[in-house]
Design a protein around this motif. Sequence first.
Motif, short mmCIF file in Angstrom:
data_model
loop_
_atom_site.label_atom_id
_atom_site.label_comp_id
_atom_site.label_asym_id
_atom_site.label_seq_id
_atom_site.Cartn_x
_atom_site.Cartn_y
_atom_site.Cartn_z
N ALA A 1 0.92 -0.98 -0.12
CA ALA A 1 0.03 0.07 -0.11
C ALA A 1 1.11 1.27 -0.01
N ASP A 2 1.97 1.24 0.62
CA ASP A 2 2.84 2.37 0.75
C ASP A 2 3.62 2.65 -0.58
N ASP A 3 3.52 1.94 -1.74
CA ASP A 3 4.00 2.09 -2.94
C ASP A 3 2.90 2.64 -3.94
N ALA A 4 1.68 2.26 -3.57
CA ALA A 4 0.71 2.66 -4.34
C ALA A 4 0.20 4.13 -4.26
N ASP A 5 0.44 4.73 -3.20
CA ASP A 5 -0.25 6.08 -2.88
C ASP A 5 0.77 7.18 -3.10
N PRO A 6 0.75 8.09 -4.11
CA PRO A 6 1.58 9.07 -4.35
C PRO A 6 1.99 10.00 -3.12
N SER A 7 0.91 10.28 -1.98
CA SER A 7 1.33 11.27 -1.00
C SER A 7 2.01 10.29 0.01
N VAL A 8 1.89 9.02 -0.07
CA VAL A 8 2.71 8.28 0.97
C VAL A 8 4.21 8.11 0.49
N ILE A 9 4.30 8.13 -0.74
CA ILE A 9 5.57 7.77 -1.54
C ILE A 9 6.32 9.26 -1.06
#
Length: 188
Positions: free
Chosen positions: A135-143
């Motif tokens: 999930a942490d790879d899929a969300d640009p804001s988390v990236i």
Amino acid sequence: MRNLVLFGPPGAGKGTQSEFLVKHYNLVHLSTGDVFRFNIKGGTELGKLAQSYMNKGELVPDEVTISMLEQEVEKRPDAKGFIFDGFPRTTAQAVALDKFLEARGVSIESMLALEVEVEELKKRLLARAETSGRADDADPSVIQNRIDVYNAETAPVANFYKTAGKFKSINGLGSKEDVTGRLVAAIG
Ligand code: AMP
């Protein structure tokens, strides 16, 4: 004993390069991110705690991460050495690792820092999300947050190893084989 720190921002290729290096040098791969994910899958207390930080792209607190890492090292008394992947991520972790190894009469041989520019990192992480299920790879804001946390808290760890004369910068661009070749040349 050969203990190496494979360093670099998220998406720099630490996990990919570790796969080759552990075989080539007969070392144990120790990825703190992998251990946290294993605990998340297993539904352990450590996993529950780690997940709340990982989902946001924040670092898991030092005390938790350091004691987990030390336990993982202690599980492998026969290891010829370790590749630390994703650890240390703070200067406090680097200091703790040094102390822990010193008490065992060993030390870090070098920090190999994979250098990749930020736009390339974002591209790689989004591409990895297709297969990693992370999930942490899929969300640009988390990236973005992971990259910001890296710049604020993790990048300064390089200075710790520079001061010790153990820092080696590696160009992380190009094919997987190109980067492997540079790492092997730097490790010597
Ligand atoms: P990684 O698999 O190395 O990309 O790590 C995934 C996530 O696990 C990070 O974004 C952090 O939330 C957590 N993590 C992994 N290693 C550490 C560490 N050394 N210190 C704190 N948090 C960590």
